[in-house]
Design an enzyme around this catalytic site. Structure first.
Site, PDB file in Angstrom:
ATOM      1  N   LYS A  77       0.802  -1.240   0.000  1.00 34.66           N
ATOM      2  CA  LYS A  77       0.000   0.000   0.000  1.00 34.66           C
ATOM      3  C   LYS A  77       0.830   1.283   0.000  1.00 34.66           C
ATOM      4  O   LYS A  77       0.364   2.307  -0.469  1.00 34.66           O
ATOM      5  CB  LYS A  77      -0.921   0.010   1.220  1.00 34.66           C
ATOM      6  CG  LYS A  77      -2.043  -0.976   1.096  1.00 34.66           C
ATOM      7  CD  LYS A  77      -2.967  -0.928   2.286  1.00 34.66           C
ATOM      8  CE  LYS A  77      -4.026  -1.987   2.128  1.00 34.66           C
ATOM      9  NZ  LYS A  77      -4.939  -2.058   3.241  1.00 34.66           N
ATOM     10  N   ASP A 113      -9.709   2.670   2.493  1.00 30.53           N
ATOM     11  CA  ASP A 113      -9.651   1.989   3.800  1.00 30.53           C
ATOM     12  C   ASP A 113     -10.214   2.855   4.925  1.00 30.53           C
ATOM     13  O   ASP A 113     -10.970   2.370   5.774  1.00 30.53           O
ATOM     14  CB  ASP A 113      -8.202   1.643   4.164  1.00 30.53           C
ATOM     15  CG  ASP A 113      -7.736   0.335   3.545  1.00 30.53           C
ATOM     16  OD1 ASP A 113      -8.582  -0.505   3.205  1.00 30.53           O
ATOM     17  OD2 ASP A 113      -6.515   0.161   3.403  1.00 30.53           O
TER      18      ASP A 113
HETATM   19  P1  NAP Z   1       1.157  -3.306   6.929  1.00 30.92           P
HETATM   20  O1  NAP Z   1       1.207  -2.137   6.023  1.00 30.92           O
HETATM   21  O2  NAP Z   1       2.217  -4.350   6.835  1.00 30.92           O
HETATM   22  O3  NAP Z   1       1.101  -2.743   8.433  1.00 30.92           O
HETATM   23  C1  NAP Z   1       1.135  -3.570   9.565  1.00 30.92           C
HETATM   24  C2  NAP Z   1       1.939  -2.827  10.626  1.00 30.92           C
HETATM   25  O4  NAP Z   1       1.909  -3.591  11.828  1.00 30.92           O
HETATM   26  C3  NAP Z   1       3.409  -2.671  10.230  1.00 30.92           C
HETATM   27  O5  NAP Z   1       3.843  -1.371  10.528  1.00 30.92           O
HETATM   28  C4  NAP Z   1       4.086  -3.718  11.084  1.00 30.92           C
HETATM   29  O6  NAP Z   1       5.436  -3.390  11.371  1.00 30.92           O
HETATM   30  C5  NAP Z   1       3.231  -3.671  12.329  1.00 30.92           C
HETATM   31  N1  NAP Z   1       3.374  -4.849  13.164  1.00 30.92           N
HETATM   32  C6  NAP Z   1       3.530  -6.131  12.754  1.00 30.92           C
HETATM   33  N2  NAP Z   1       3.655  -6.934  13.825  1.00 30.92           N
HETATM   34  C7  NAP Z   1       3.585  -6.128  14.931  1.00 30.92           C
HETATM   35  C8  NAP Z   1       3.684  -6.353  16.318  1.00 30.92           C
HETATM   36  N3  NAP Z   1       3.889  -7.577  16.807  1.00 30.92           N
HETATM   37  N4  NAP Z   1       3.547  -5.285  17.175  1.00 30.92           N
HETATM   38  C9  NAP Z   1       3.362  -4.050  16.685  1.00 30.92           C
HETATM   39  N5  NAP Z   1       3.278  -3.783  15.367  1.00 30.92           N
HETATM   40  C10 NAP Z   1       3.391  -4.799  14.501  1.00 30.92           C
HETATM   41  O7  NAP Z   1      -0.252  -4.059   6.761  1.00 30.92           O
HETATM   42  P2  NAP Z   1      -1.702  -3.415   6.507  1.00 30.92           P
HETATM   43  O8  NAP Z   1      -2.009  -3.449   5.064  1.00 30.92           O
HETATM   44  O9  NAP Z   1      -1.772  -2.138   7.250  1.00 30.92           O
HETATM   45  O10 NAP Z   1      -2.637  -4.516   7.206  1.00 30.92           O
HETATM   46  C11 NAP Z   1      -2.621  -4.719   8.603  1.00 30.92           C
HETATM   47  C12 NAP Z   1      -3.671  -5.767   8.977  1.00 30.92           C
HETATM   48  O11 NAP Z   1      -4.972  -5.252   8.696  1.00 30.92           O
HETATM   49  C13 NAP Z   1      -3.554  -7.074   8.182  1.00 30.92           C
HETATM   50  O12 NAP Z   1      -3.935  -8.128   9.034  1.00 30.92           O
HETATM   51  C14 NAP Z   1      -4.583  -6.902   7.069  1.00 30.92           C
HETATM   52  O13 NAP Z   1      -5.058  -8.129   6.578  1.00 30.92           O
HETATM   53  C15 NAP Z   1      -5.671  -6.128   7.821  1.00 30.92           C
HETATM   54  N6  NAP Z   1      -6.513  -5.304   6.921  1.00 30.92           N
HETATM   55  C16 NAP Z   1      -7.871  -5.512   6.931  1.00 30.92           C
HETATM   56  C17 NAP Z   1      -8.695  -4.716   6.159  1.00 30.92           C
HETATM   57  C18 NAP Z   1     -10.186  -4.932   6.173  1.00 30.92           C
HETATM   58  O14 NAP Z   1     -10.863  -4.410   5.287  1.00 30.92           O
HETATM   59  N7  NAP Z   1     -10.714  -5.638   7.151  1.00 30.92           N
HETATM   60  C19 NAP Z   1      -8.150  -3.696   5.348  1.00 30.92           C
HETATM   61  C20 NAP Z   1      -6.775  -3.505   5.391  1.00 30.92           C
HETATM   62  C21 NAP Z   1      -5.949  -4.319   6.182  1.00 30.92           C
HETATM   63  P3  NAP Z   1       6.587  -3.910  10.343  1.00 30.92           P
HETATM   64  O15 NAP Z   1       6.371  -3.165   9.063  1.00 30.92           O
HETATM   65  O16 NAP Z   1       7.854  -3.559  11.043  1.00 30.92           O
HETATM   66  O17 NAP Z   1       6.359  -5.390  10.183  1.00 30.92           O
END
Ligand code: NAP
Length: 286
Positions: A77, A113
């Site tokens: 993203k 989003d």
């Molecule tokens: P992303 O861009 O990878 O962001 C996730 C963030 O969480 C990253 O900054 C990551 O850090 C951090 N993180 C990972 N493990 C962690 C931990 N143990 N403690 C604290 N922070 C941690 O992913 P995203 O696209 O934002 O998506 C995040 C989640 O939301 C996913 O599960 C996705 O499937 C879900 N989602 C759902 C919807 C929906 O419509 N329901 C929409 C969007 C996303 P690092 O980069 O250092 O790993």
């Protein structure tokens, strides 16, 4: 262009899809194909599993193959912004794109989003962020859209936790710069005072996708006024949701957000109103 009969893919069928890694768990093809079918739009939606190192070529592929639009999910993203022709103001402001629309030969990035989240928050938890305190886990693609949208709708204070402190700090700075009435600060998951003061806890990290994942926060300090919104929808009930419900708290998964962000993408692609009930039913059936 309308399609005559179910599953009649032809040389005129428009192609849409999802770029992400991994994406085998995604419900987006179900939701969008059901919507195209219901509206008799001659289009199909496919999953393109795309490794992080291949995102630039994948976006070039959208141009080369005349794909009409895509969604982007974890981990593309933010990185994709560099490869697009134009970025919509809202997506630029958030710093993340989850929807690409092809307009003539240009690829334009949007973000649905944040608005999708706000709609689900209202519908599923009857929660209005105005003057509320929020504990947000995750400052990645989705976390940024959520943090900015909560501030846009009047949140009083947002505590942000991310294992990548740089990302959490950048989001807090972006919120403070654009919404000076919202207090935004980087914190850690053991900040009991912040948790006790919160009205909403949002999980925008992948923690919980694996049933063996440890809880990111100690639930002992969850106050009675706390609502929980876990963006994860597969599994339907994460450990966080199970524990919150046991404590009698209102807690929902990410299905509502998934449907609303998809509906907004559908409307950007087709210019038609999304059939929300059909999109919901497609997921419920699954
Ligand atoms: P992303 O861009 O990878 O962001 C996730 C963030 O969480 C990253 O900054 C990551 O850090 C951090 N993180 C990972 N493990 C962690 C931990 N143990 N403690 C604290 N922070 C941690 O992913 P995203 O696209 O934002 O998506 C995040 C989640 O939301 C996913 O599960 C996705 O499937 C879900 N989602 C759902 C919807 C929906 O419509 N329901 C929409 C969007 C996303 P690092 O980069 O250092 O790993």
């Amino acid at each position: 262009m309308r399609r005559e009969a179910r599953n009649m893919l032809t040389s005129k069928t428009k192609i849409y899809g999802l770029l992400g890694y991994p994406i085998k768990h995604s419900f987006s093809p179900l939701i969008h194909n059901a919507a195209f079918e219901a509206e008799k739009i001659d289009a199909c939606y496919l999953c393109f599993e795309t490794k992080p190192e291949d995102i630039k070529q994948a976006i070039e592929g959208i141009r080369a193959l005349n794909i009409q639009g895509v969604n982007l999910t974890i981990p593309h993203k933010e990185i994709c912004l560099s490869y697009l022709d134009e970025i919509d103001k809202n997506a630029e402001f958030i710093g993340a794109v989850n929807t690409i629309v092809r307009k003539e030969n240009k690829l334009i990035g949007y973000n649905t989003d944040g608005e999708g989240f706000i709609k689900a928050l209202k519908e599923d938890l009857d929660f209005d962020s105005k003057d509320k305190t929020i504990f947000l886990f995750g400052a990645g693609g989705a976390g940024k859209a959520i943090g900015m949208s909560l501030a846009k709708y009047g949140a009083k204070q947002i505590f942000i936790v991310d294992k990548n402190k740089k990302k959490a700090r950048a989001l807090a700075e972006n919120i403070k710069e654009n919404f000076p009435n919202t207090i935004a600060e980087l914190t850690h998951s053991h900040n009991q005072e912040a948790i006790k003061a919160s009205h909403l806890l949002v999980n925008a990290t992948p923690i919980g996708m694996n049933p063996n994942d440890n809880l990111m926060i100690n639930p002992v300090y969850f106050p009675q006024q706390l609502n929980i919104f876990d963006l994860i929808y597969n599994p339907r009930e994460t450990k966080l949701l199970r524990i919150a419900k046991k404590k009698g708290l209102k807690a929902v998964n990410g299905l509502g957000m998934l449907i609303h962000q998809a509906a907004l993408s559908f409307e950007l692609w087709t210019g038609e109103k999304a059939p929300l009930a059909v999109m919901k039913e497609a997921v419920e059936k699954k």
